[in-house]
Design a protein around this motif. Structure first.
Motif, PDB file in Angstrom:
ATOM      1  N   LYS A 140       0.838  -1.203   0.000  1.00 25.50           N
ATOM      2  CA  LYS A 140       0.000   0.000   0.000  1.00 25.50           C
ATOM      3  C   LYS A 140       0.871   1.251   0.000  1.00 25.50           C
ATOM      4  O   LYS A 140       0.563   2.245  -0.679  1.00 25.50           O
ATOM      5  CB  LYS A 140      -0.903  -0.020   1.236  1.00 25.50           C
ATOM      6  CG  LYS A 140      -1.897   1.133   1.344  1.00 25.50           C
ATOM      7  CD  LYS A 140      -2.764   0.961   2.589  1.00 25.50           C
ATOM      8  CE  LYS A 140      -3.684   2.156   2.785  1.00 25.50           C
ATOM      9  NZ  LYS A 140      -4.727   2.226   1.739  1.00 25.50           N
ATOM     10  N   SER A 158       2.588   1.697  -3.610  1.00 24.66           N
ATOM     11  CA  SER A 158       1.740   1.695  -4.805  1.00 24.66           C
ATOM     12  C   SER A 158       0.429   2.405  -4.493  1.00 24.66           C
ATOM     13  O   SER A 158       0.258   2.975  -3.424  1.00 24.66           O
ATOM     14  CB  SER A 158       1.468   0.255  -5.257  1.00 24.66           C
ATOM     15  OG  SER A 158       0.611  -0.401  -4.348  1.00 24.66           O
ATOM     16  N   ASN A 159      -0.490   2.329  -5.443  1.00 25.62           N
ATOM     17  CA  ASN A 159      -1.819   2.902  -5.237  1.00 25.62           C
ATOM     18  C   ASN A 159      -2.825   1.843  -4.810  1.00 25.62           C
ATOM     19  O   ASN A 159      -4.028   2.026  -4.968  1.00 25.62           O
ATOM     20  CB  ASN A 159      -2.309   3.569  -6.535  1.00 25.62           C
ATOM     21  CG  ASN A 159      -1.518   4.827  -6.860  1.00 25.62           C
ATOM     22  OD1 ASN A 159      -1.135   5.567  -5.959  1.00 25.62           O
ATOM     23  ND2 ASN A 159      -1.274   5.057  -8.133  1.00 25.62           N
ATOM     24  N   THR A 184      -5.401  -0.529  -2.859  1.00 28.06           N
ATOM     25  CA  THR A 184      -6.355  -0.403  -1.757  1.00 28.06           C
ATOM     26  C   THR A 184      -5.994  -1.414  -0.679  1.00 28.06           C
ATOM     27  O   THR A 184      -5.103  -2.260  -0.860  1.00 28.06           O
ATOM     28  CB  THR A 184      -7.776  -0.668  -2.249  1.00 28.06           C
ATOM     29  OG1 THR A 184      -7.858  -2.038  -2.708  1.00 28.06           O
ATOM     30  CG2 THR A 184      -8.148   0.260  -3.397  1.00 28.06           C
ATOM     31  N   ASP A 228       1.866  -4.252 -10.797  1.00 28.99           N
ATOM     32  CA  ASP A 228       1.335  -2.920 -11.102  1.00 28.99           C
ATOM     33  C   ASP A 228       1.450  -2.678 -12.602  1.00 28.99           C
ATOM     34  O   ASP A 228       2.469  -2.208 -13.102  1.00 28.99           O
ATOM     35  CB  ASP A 228       2.114  -1.864 -10.322  1.00 28.99           C
ATOM     36  CG  ASP A 228       1.447  -0.493 -10.363  1.00 28.99           C
ATOM     37  OD1 ASP A 228       0.624  -0.274 -11.272  1.00 28.99           O
ATOM     38  OD2 ASP A 228       1.745   0.344  -9.500  1.00 28.99           O
ATOM     39  N   GLU A 233      -0.273  10.004  -4.059  1.00 29.09           N
ATOM     40  CA  GLU A 233      -1.250   8.956  -3.756  1.00 29.09           C
ATOM     41  C   GLU A 233      -2.246   8.720  -4.881  1.00 29.09           C
ATOM     42  O   GLU A 233      -2.681   7.612  -5.133  1.00 29.09           O
ATOM     43  CB  GLU A 233      -2.003   9.281  -2.459  1.00 29.09           C
ATOM     44  CG  GLU A 233      -1.260   8.884  -1.210  1.00 29.09           C
ATOM     45  CD  GLU A 233      -0.895   7.415  -1.187  1.00 29.09           C
ATOM     46  OE1 GLU A 233      -1.801   6.567  -1.148  1.00 29.09           O
ATOM     47  OE2 GLU A 233       0.304   7.100  -1.241  1.00 29.09           O
ATOM     48  N   LYS A 234      -2.642   9.785  -5.589  1.00 23.54           N
ATOM     49  CA  LYS A 234      -3.638   9.632  -6.648  1.00 23.54           C
ATOM     50  C   LYS A 234      -3.013   9.599  -8.041  1.00 23.54           C
ATOM     51  O   LYS A 234      -3.726   9.530  -9.038  1.00 23.54           O
ATOM     52  CB  LYS A 234      -4.664  10.769  -6.582  1.00 23.54           C
ATOM     53  CG  LYS A 234      -5.576  10.695  -5.362  1.00 23.54           C
ATOM     54  CD  LYS A 234      -6.644  11.775  -5.414  1.00 23.54           C
ATOM     55  CE  LYS A 234      -7.589  11.673  -4.210  1.00 23.54           C
ATOM     56  NZ  LYS A 234      -8.635  12.724  -4.241  1.00 23.54           N
ATOM     57  N   ASN A 235      -1.683   9.662  -8.081  1.00 23.61           N
ATOM     58  CA  ASN A 235      -1.029   9.662  -9.392  1.00 23.61           C
ATOM     59  C   ASN A 235      -1.063   8.268  -9.984  1.00 23.61           C
ATOM     60  O   ASN A 235      -0.865   7.279  -9.271  1.00 23.61           O
ATOM     61  CB  ASN A 235       0.429  10.117  -9.242  1.00 23.61           C
ATOM     62  CG  ASN A 235       1.019  10.578 -10.553  1.00 23.61           C
ATOM     63  OD1 ASN A 235       0.744   9.991 -11.599  1.00 23.61           O
ATOM     64  ND2 ASN A 235       1.832  11.622 -10.506  1.00 23.61           N
ATOM     65  N   LYS A 283       3.756   6.533  -9.955  1.00 19.67           N
ATOM     66  CA  LYS A 283       4.655   7.149  -9.003  1.00 19.67           C
ATOM     67  C   LYS A 283       6.026   7.304  -9.647  1.00 19.67           C
ATOM     68  O   LYS A 283       6.251   6.872 -10.768  1.00 19.67           O
ATOM     69  CB  LYS A 283       4.723   6.308  -7.731  1.00 19.67           C
ATOM     70  CG  LYS A 283       3.374   6.277  -6.996  1.00 19.67           C
ATOM     71  CD  LYS A 283       3.517   5.790  -5.587  1.00 19.67           C
ATOM     72  CE  LYS A 283       2.183   5.866  -4.850  1.00 19.67           C
ATOM     73  NZ  LYS A 283       2.295   5.505  -3.443  1.00 19.67           N
ATOM     74  N   ASN A 343      -2.194  16.591  -3.426  1.00 19.19           N
ATOM     75  CA  ASN A 343      -1.927  15.397  -4.218  1.00 19.19           C
ATOM     76  C   ASN A 343      -1.364  15.835  -5.556  1.00 19.19           C
ATOM     77  O   ASN A 343      -2.012  16.573  -6.292  1.00 19.19           O
ATOM     78  CB  ASN A 343      -3.210  14.587  -4.451  1.00 19.19           C
ATOM     79  CG  ASN A 343      -3.302  13.391  -3.523  1.00 19.19           C
ATOM     80  OD1 ASN A 343      -2.433  12.527  -3.544  1.00 19.19           O
ATOM     81  ND2 ASN A 343      -4.349  13.360  -2.706  1.00 19.19           N
ATOM     82  N   THR A 346      -7.024  13.622 -13.056  1.00 21.50           N
ATOM     83  CA  THR A 346      -5.921  12.670 -12.927  1.00 21.50           C
ATOM     84  C   THR A 346      -5.740  11.863 -14.205  1.00 21.50           C
ATOM     85  O   THR A 346      -4.626  11.724 -14.721  1.00 21.50           O
ATOM     86  CB  THR A 346      -6.171  11.721 -11.742  1.00 21.50           C
ATOM     87  OG1 THR A 346      -6.328  12.485 -10.544  1.00 21.50           O
ATOM     88  CG2 THR A 346      -5.010  10.755 -11.570  1.00 21.50           C
TER      89      THR A 346
END
Length: 559
Positions: free
Chosen positions: A47, A50-51, A53, A76, A240-242, A245, A301, A347
């Motif tokens: 977590k 990466s993004n 959940t 990913d 976090e929302k990209n 990364k 973000n 995004t």
């Protein structure tokens, strides 16, 4: 005091994963707790990197009987990263991993990448198709991770093993990076990963302008040192929302850092800038003039520009003077948005707009216009422009196919290995090698066409024998093509009267035995070789090539 920090980390792991992580009910209570925290730490690390959940991070956990030292695997596909790691939990918060555990991890890592699943449990073998699909992508990046709940640094012996692992994979291109995540890094991440607290910061923006409707926005120029400080404090939690990364090594990043080092004053002109979303944007304080001011951003973000931010940080860490560098910034406040739809659209849009890639610049090189005309004389179509479409009713091939074929035909085996590991580097700069060696005034359309035909033929032959040799044909394809070219009279490829068809027939008849002979030499020289990174190791491939040329007579000669 590390025990207090361990206790606080445990509380976060309990909150995130107590209902999601399974343990072995046949174990005693103490062992069950150790298993839970080992696995929840593995999930938390996924977590953090990466993004993913909470559910996705738990699904990445592979710890258990038959894990072969691999406690988590995260595939990913968006960022083309394969994250593979080992998790070690200690209740005292002191110890670092043992050398034996790391050696087991490295062995398992190599076997996983090599496609050898004999020693793995069902969960890991069930990921084989996804892993192989990503690994076969030339843009794939491997990330090896060691995470542990201790404060002691890893030993010199462990660091050497990890450095050696990195060196094995990065002999030709930057394919692998490793991360060591200790208790301090875990603890520092808790506010942003574990508790989801917003990132708040002040930014001094020069030459700014504002947009009031339909949503509040701000644009301007920010000093690179401001961006450096932001990343230094918050790291990858800014992204976090990209969708992507910061990828530590790529052709684009090398170019960006070169600009920062050699001409930082030009960085603003060359860079696309950064897009920031924030929950609230407070105006410049009193005293700010119409051109510059400090703005307070709440809930930051960075949704586009992760590579820019990461490169600024890395360049300064490597000693670059970034005081003269600045970057364009766009800040959008979500304060008046009723849902997340608008933020998601920003995004996706800012990360999916068409980019001019280095390959697009080859259309500016008149060589390809000439090659197109020459190749057309032989009833083939050369697709060298982005957007060119293959017509099923005609014979055609792409610029990329031409570049790979010429690279493998070159005497320098390094070009063939670049075609395997970092194909984009073949045309990264049209003014420098390897591109200028492969495509120049002496490159003829007939040479290109014949090289591509040999490449296509070898690919077909490798496909035919694939079921006999597992993953070897797939991983050795560029090396095998290079070796075929070594035995062909390439100096005659420009001659229209050269009996080229005879050599094609000879390759079709003799390739299988040629492949087997090379495999036998490889088994003698490197009996324990891991196939995947063997064919990405320049020194080993050069050694094998030299031995093959000395021991195997030309199998493709014509009488």
């Amino acid at each position: 005091m590390s025990k207090i920090h361990v206790t606080q980390v445990k509380r976060v792991l309990d909150e995130l994963y107590s209902q999601l992580i399974e343990t072995d009910t046949n174990k005693n209570e103490q062992d069950q707790k150790s298993i839970f925290y080992t696995r929840s730490l593995a999930a938390y690390t996924v977590k953090m990197l990466s993004n993913a959940t909470n559910l996705e991070s738990v699904d990445s956990v592979t710890d258990g009987y038959g894990d072969n030292g691999i406690d988590f695997i995260h595939i990913d596909n968006e960022s083309k990263r394969l994250i593979i790691g080992q998790s070690k939990w200690t209740h005292e918060g002191q110890k670092s991993p043992e050398l034996g555990d790391i050696l087991k991890f490295i062995k398992g890592f190599n076997e996983l990448i090599n496609g050898d699943y004999d020693n793995f449990n069902k969960k890991i073998t069930g990921l084989s198709n996804e892993i192989e699909g990503l690994v076969s992508d030339s843009q794939c990046k491997l990330v090896a991770v060691i995470v542990y709940s201790g404060v002691q640094p890893i030993s010199k012996e462990i660091k050497k093993e990890l450095d050696d692992l990195k060196g094995d994979y990065n002999d030709v291109s930057e394919l692998l990076d490793y991360k060591v995540v200790d208790l301090k890094k875990i603890y520092q991440s808790i506010p942003y990963v574990g508790q989801g607290l917003p990132i708040n910061a002040n930014l001094f923006i020069n030459n700014y302008g504002k947009i009031e409707e339909p949503y509040t926005g701000l644009y301007g120029r920010v000093d690179a040192s401001e961006i450096y400080n932001l990343y230094h404090e918050f790291g990858e939690f800014l992204f976090e929302k990209n969708l992507r990364k910061f990828i530590t090594d790529s052709n684009i990043n090398e170019s960006v850092q070169t600009t920062l080092v050699e001409s930082p004053e030009n960085f603003w002109y060359f860079n696309n800038g950064i897009t920031v979303l924030c929950n609230k944007l407070n105006g410049a304080p009193k005293g700010a003039n119409s051109k510059s001011g400090t703005f307070a951003l709440e809930g930051i973000n960075i949704v586009n520009g992760a590579q820019t931010v990461g490169n600024i940080f890395r360049a300064k860490e490597r000693g670059a003077d970034i005081s003269k560098a600045s970057v364009m910034i766009k800040v959008i406040s979500l304060d008046e948005c009723e849902d997340d739809i608008f933020a998601d659209e920003i995004t996706k849009s800012t990360n999916s707009q068409n980019r001019i890639l280095s390959k697009d610049f080859i259309t500016l090189d008149n060589i390809h216009k000439r090659l197109y005309k020459e190749i057309k004389l032989f009833n083939y179509k050369y697709l060298y422009k982005t957007g060119d479409v293959h017509d099923s009713n005609e014979s055609s091939f792409s610029f990329e196919a031409a570049a790979i074929s010429l690279a493998c035909a070159d005497e320098n085996i390094r070009f063939a290995m670049l075609a395997k590991t970092s194909v984009g580097k073949l045309w990264d700069d049209i003014n420098k090698p390897p591109y200028s060696i492969l495509f120049n005034s002496k490159t003829t359309g007939l040479r290109v066409l014949r090289s591509v035909r040999i490449s296509s033929l070898v690919d077909k032959e490798l496909e035919k024998i694939g079921w006999l040799h597992g993953k070897l044909p797939q991983h050795s394809n560029r090396f095998m093509l290079h070796m075929v070219f070594c035995y062909l009279p390439k100096n005659k490829f420009d001659d229209p009267d050269f009996q080229f068809n005879f050599y094609e027939d000879s390759i079709s008849k003799n390739f299988r035995s040629f492949f087997t002979s090379i495999k036998q030499q490889m088994d003698i020289l490197y009996p324990a070789a891991h196939i995947y990174h063997f064919f990405r190791n320049g020194s080993k491939c050069t050694h094998l090539k030299n031995v093959v040329l000395k021991t195997i007579q030309n199998p493709f000669h014509t009488d």
